[in-house]
Design an enzyme around this catalytic site. Structure first.
Site, PDB file in Angstrom:
ATOM      1  N   ASN A 162       0.812  -1.225   0.000  1.00 46.06           N
ATOM      2  CA  ASN A 162       0.000   0.000   0.000  1.00 46.06           C
ATOM      3  C   ASN A 162       0.843   1.272   0.000  1.00 46.06           C
ATOM      4  OD1 ASN A 162       0.970  -0.136   2.606  1.00 46.06           O
ATOM      5  ND2 ASN A 162      -1.030   0.069   3.614  1.00 46.06           N
ATOM      6  N   ILE A 165       3.103   6.961  -4.056  1.00 49.57           N
ATOM      7  CA  ILE A 165       3.396   8.378  -4.284  1.00 49.57           C
ATOM      8  C   ILE A 165       2.226   8.927  -5.080  1.00 49.57           C
ATOM      9  CG2 ILE A 165       4.941  10.051  -5.370  1.00 49.57           C
ATOM     10  CD1 ILE A 165       7.114   7.813  -5.232  1.00 49.57           C
ATOM     11  N   PRO A 302      -4.929   8.744   4.379  1.00 52.81           N
ATOM     12  CA  PRO A 302      -5.194   8.444   2.973  1.00 52.81           C
ATOM     13  C   PRO A 302      -6.357   7.477   2.781  1.00 52.81           C
ATOM     14  CG  PRO A 302      -3.408   7.082   3.766  1.00 52.81           C
ATOM     15  CD  PRO A 302      -3.795   7.982   4.913  1.00 52.81           C
ATOM     16  N   SER A 309      -8.216  11.461   0.050  1.00 55.87           N
ATOM     17  CA  SER A 309      -7.376  11.433   1.240  1.00 55.87           C
ATOM     18  C   SER A 309      -7.574  12.747   1.977  1.00 55.87           C
ATOM     19  CB  SER A 309      -5.901  11.252   0.859  1.00 55.87           C
ATOM     20  OG  SER A 309      -5.688  10.006   0.232  1.00 55.87           O
ATOM     21  N   HIS A 326      -5.098   5.684  10.485  1.00 54.62           N
ATOM     22  CA  HIS A 326      -3.975   5.933   9.567  1.00 54.62           C
ATOM     23  C   HIS A 326      -4.415   5.869   8.125  1.00 54.62           C
ATOM     24  CE1 HIS A 326      -3.948   1.719   8.541  1.00 54.62           C
ATOM     25  NE2 HIS A 326      -2.743   1.725   8.029  1.00 54.62           N
ATOM     26  N   ALA A 328      -7.977   4.370   5.355  1.00 55.36           N
ATOM     27  CA  ALA A 328      -9.309   3.782   5.252  1.00 55.36           C
ATOM     28  C   ALA A 328      -9.357   2.418   5.938  1.00 55.36           C
ATOM     29  CB  ALA A 328      -9.703   3.649   3.776  1.00 55.36           C
TER      30      ALA A 328
END
Length: 397
Positions: A162, A165, A302, A309, A326, A328
């Protein structure tokens, strides 16, 4: 929503989600954590799901002890983001070239740089702590010493899974840069080494789950783990800083005429340990798949490679040990996602995003994750939204 309390063995489980929606395996992991003699509190974020060793989306507060599996093997994994002076009007119609240049500048997957990146080449890059990091490498576990060259070449690289960038737009059409990575292979090997050491210690032999083996205060094993843990957390922070510097370089060159400027970077760990004080006690707080959300703390939450995000500011909710989710959070395993979805599904769910659309990233399909907007709604008493971002480029390993 506020939290729901579920009975635990030594402490209640405070959950910022509906307990009936959490899979049985994750609930059992959480109950197991509450049997540890050292535990003083357990908060569970709305992105909670089953994890290797310990639950993702859990915040564990212990006194005089720390569980290395409850940190995770990607020590210091986290996010960085920065707002740029670019707007949607500056973007080209075809984004494939920009994505390609990002991938050329920053190795992905198991890739590494041919030579270690010299951070002094970046204008304005702070070297604070960078040289000290490598000076302290002699003090980490002997078991990983042979990995030094690889670790230096992986500094400033993405990894896979996961990690990503992204180049995004906020709701005012400003362009943001965002990335997600951790301590790469060196962090993983340090974590696995110390988990193995902990599992052999006498005080861990009667635990309900051997993955919850802990180190206790005032022992050489705890001192060695904390030394290596903090080193790996620093490595992860510098890894993201160098990647962001490389990414800024690509953007500055690509949009040379626009003379791009960048705001202050936001960066946060979400697999780490911190020394914090609650209820008059000095505690070791382990966040695995959770960010610190103390009052005024900036954080990044995010979604997935096809969803929104959020840039957030913490509200300082001590019931959650000043934490928030942190991301979804997965709603199905990687293997389940590969079985259920096709490349065509991936293409559909990432429409409008310049990204990989092949079987190699099928396990990262947006539908394998919980709905990020619902996750955000469940933690309105933990964070406030500063900006909502939507990616138009996503680079995966």
């Amino acid at each position: 929503m506020s939290y729901v309390e579920v009975p635990g063995a030594k402490v209640p489980i405070r959950m910022w989600t509906d307990p009936t929606t959490v899979e049985d395996g994750a609930m059992q992991q959480l109950r197991n954590v509450t049997t540890l003699p050292w535990i003083k509190g357990l908060a569970v974020m709305p992105d909670v799901h089953y994890g290797k060793g310990a639950t993702v989306g859990s915040v564990i507060a212990m006194r005089g002890a720390v569980c290395p599996a409850a940190v995770g093997v990607d020590i210091g994994c986290g996010m960085s983001a920065v707002k740029t002076s670019l707007t949607a009007n500056d973007l080209p119609g075809d984004l494939s070239g920009l994505r390609s240049r990002i991938e050329q500048a920053i190795p992905v997957g198991r890739g590494m740089h041919d030579e270690a990146v010299d951070p002094s080449r970046f204008h304005g890059f702070s070297l604070t702590g960078f040289d000290d990091l490598w000076a302290r490498f002699d003090g980490v576990a002997e078991a990983v010493k042979f990995r030094q060259e690889r670790a230096t070449k992986q500094m400033g690289t993405l990894g896979s899974g996961n990690h990503m960038i992204e180049v995004c737009l906020d709701q005012s059409d400003s362009v943001w840069l965002m990335l997600h990575s951790g301590s790469r292979n060196i962090g993983k090997e340090l974590a696995e080494h110390h988990i193995g050491v902990a599992q052999k210690l006498p005080h861990n032999q009667d635990l309900v789950d051997r993955d919850l083996a802990v180190f206790v205060a005032d022992t050489p094993e705890m001192a060695a783990y904390r030394n290596d843990l903090y080193w790996a957390q620093e490595y992860a922070k510098h890894n993201r800083a160098i990647m962001m510097a490389l990414l800024k370089g690509v953007i500055s060159k690509e949009f040379k005429k626009a003379k791009v400027t960048f705001d202050q970077e936001i960066s946060c760990h979400h697999n780490y340990v911190a020394e914090e004080r609650y209820d008059g006690m000095d505690l070791l707080v382990t966040r695995k798949g959770a960010i610190r959300a103390g009052s005024g703390d900036f954080g990044i939450i995010p979604g997935s490679m096809g969803t929104s995000s959020y840039i957030v500011k913490g509200l300082g909710n001590e019931k959650a040990f000043n934490s928030a989710s942190h991301g979804a959070g997965r709603r199905m395993s990687r293997n389940a996602a590969k079985r259920r979805f096709t490349v065509r599904d991936l293409e559909e769910q990432t429409r409008g995003v310049e990204c990989r659309k092949d079987s190699g990233v099928l396990d990262e399909i947006p539908a394998a994750y919980k709905q990020i907007d619902q996750v955000m709604a469940q933690q309105r008493d933990l964070v406030e939204v500063v900006a909502k971002l939507k990616q138009f480029i996503c680079v995966k390993g």
